[in-house]
Design an enzyme around this catalytic site. Structure first.
Site, mmCIF file in Angstrom:
data_model
loop_
_atom_site.group_PDB
_atom_site.id
_atom_site.type_symbol
_atom_site.label_atom_id
_atom_site.label_comp_id
_atom_site.label_asym_id
_atom_site.label_seq_id
_atom_site.Cartn_x
_atom_site.Cartn_y
_atom_site.Cartn_z
ATOM 1 N NE ARG A 138 0.885 17.833 -4.356
ATOM 2 C CZ ARG A 138 1.274 17.808 -5.563
ATOM 3 N NH1 ARG A 138 1.757 16.804 -6.277
ATOM 4 N NH2 ARG A 138 1.231 19.058 -6.223
ATOM 5 C CB ALA A 168 -17.545 0.472 32.678
ATOM 6 C CG ASP A 206 -0.648 -9.384 21.385
ATOM 7 O OD1 ASP A 206 -0.261 -8.063 21.458
ATOM 8 O OD2 ASP A 206 -0.199 -10.229 20.615
ATOM 9 C CE LYS A 224 -13.199 6.445 -10.251
ATOM 10 N NZ LYS A 224 -13.319 4.995 -9.597
ATOM 11 C CG ASP A 263 -4.019 -6.160 16.301
ATOM 12 O OD1 ASP A 263 -4.268 -5.623 17.244
ATOM 13 O OD2 ASP A 263 -2.661 -5.611 16.058
ATOM 14 N NE ARG A 289 3.449 0.134 22.405
ATOM 15 C CZ ARG A 289 3.089 1.076 21.715
ATOM 16 N NH1 ARG A 289 4.043 2.266 21.807
ATOM 17 N NH2 ARG A 289 1.908 1.087 21.274
ATOM 18 N N GLY A 305 -14.937 5.145 -0.401
ATOM 19 C CA GLY A 305 -15.266 4.666 -1.783
ATOM 20 C C GLY A 305 -13.686 4.685 -2.468
ATOM 21 C CG MET A 348 -1.793 4.812 13.136
ATOM 22 S SD MET A 348 -1.984 5.426 14.661
ATOM 23 C CE MET A 348 -0.500 6.071 15.159
ATOM 24 C CG ASP A 389 -3.377 -1.464 15.402
ATOM 25 O OD1 ASP A 389 -3.926 -0.221 14.969
ATOM 26 O OD2 ASP A 389 -2.273 -1.526 15.715
#
Ligand code: F6P
Length: 326
Positions: free
Chosen positions: A250, A25, A106, A217, A133, A75, A189, A173, A131
């Site tokens: 598990r 884009a 950020d 359950k 965040d 990075r 669920g 993650m 993330d």
């Protein structure tokens, strides 16, 4: 309105599905305005090392549907040194680049602020991380795809969990943020989720699983963000095994599969809208702001306010988990 010289474009930090759609884009919007888009490889590290080349419209053909980033990512610690920044600046001059578009988190934006203080290179950011965040946007590019990948995987795990009456602890993650755990947990669920934003201890959870066993359950899906208070799924499993030896557990770690793959329709459109908006913003003379989506509208937020971990988790989502998992 000013006529821009070349725009430098890079991806930085962890990759996320939809970054390629954003690159496409940006390139096509720049070309539409007769501005030359210059691809900088390997994030800020490539800027220091001069890994820069012009991007033509055909360079971004057939990438909207591909995960990862054609510009690669890294990075870079060197960029935060004076020497690194000076080298990067010289390479921008050599390539006639007078403004930047950065796709990342950020840390990426903090780098741009420091660079601007020294060399006055305008920059616009796009939120690229699975993330979700970052404040300043309801959704980051790649989050929707990552959550759908997690949902796809957890659904499969539930089949086998149910067949064996097992409790599965599934780690998704999110080193510092629980958005992937929360949304995939609700969508699948899950009986319980553990996220870094909520320190709740184990008592209520252990009681709930014990009650489940009393009323037969027997299958439980527990979704854990990797940065939860116990230190991830394996550590949590050890504690649960200790307290509830009668429950067969598990562990499944979904890992980097959440970072790859074909971007969802939502991420492609988000990336296309934000990429387009970023070029328009530079043309209008904006700088040091991130283009984000807030209430389905493009909004610009100063880099200084696009801070990781300052996006609150909606309490109703947390409540939903415990009510619906009965
Ligand atoms: O920031 C995105 C993210 O995928 C986090 O959820 C995860 O903790 C981290 O990156 C992993 O980083 P790396 O790929 O460098 O191990």
């Amino acid at each position: 309105m000013q006529k821009l010289k070349n725009i430098g474009l890079l991806t930085s930090g962890g990759d996320s599905p939809g970054m390629n759609a954003a690159i496409r884009a940006i390139v096509r919007t720049a070309l539409h305005h007769d501005i030359v888009p210059m691809g900088i490889m390997n994030g800020y590290q490539g800027m220091i090392e001069g890994q820069i080349r012009e991007l033509k419209t055909t360079d971004v053909s057939n990438i909207i549907q591909r995960g990862g980033t054609i510009l690669k990512t890294a990075r870079s610690k060197a960029f935060m040194t004076e020497e690194g920044m000076e080298k990067a600046y010289q390479n921008l001059l050599k390539n006639d680049i007078s403004s930047l578009i950065l796709i990342g988190g950020d840390g990426t934006f903090r780098g741009a602020v420091e660079f601007f203080k020294k060399y006055q290179i305008p920059a616009i950011g796009l939120p690229g991380t699975i993330d979700n965040d970052l404040s300043g946007t309801d959704y980051t590019i790649g989050f929707d795809t990552a959550v759908n990948t997690a949902v796809w995987a957890i659904d499969k795990i539930r089949d086998t969990a149910e067949s064996h009456n097992r409790l599965f602890i599934i780690e998704v993650m999110g080193r510092d943020a629980g958005y992937i755990a929360l949304q995939s947990g609700i969508a699948c669920g899950a009986e319980h989720i553990f996220i870094p934003e909520q320190q709740e201890g184990l008592e209520a959870f252990i009681n709930a699983v014990s009650n489940d066993h009393r009323r037969k359950k027997l299958t439980n899906i527990i979704v854990v963000a990797e940065g939860d208070e116990f230190g991830g799924a394996y550590k949590l499993a050890t504690i649960i095994n200790d307290k509830l030896p009668e429950v067969e557990t598990r562990v499944s770690i979904l890992g980097h599969m959440q970072r790859g793959g074909t971007p969802s329709c939502f991420d492609r459109i988000l990336a296309s809208r934000l990429g387009y908006a970023a070029v328009e913003a530079l043309i209008q003379g904006r700088t040091l702001e991130m283009a984000g989506l807030v209430n389905n509208e493009i909004m610009f937020t100063p880099f200084s306010s696009c801070v990781k971990l300052q996006k609150p988790i909606a309490n109703d989502l947390i409540d939903i988990i415990s009510v619906l998992a009965k």
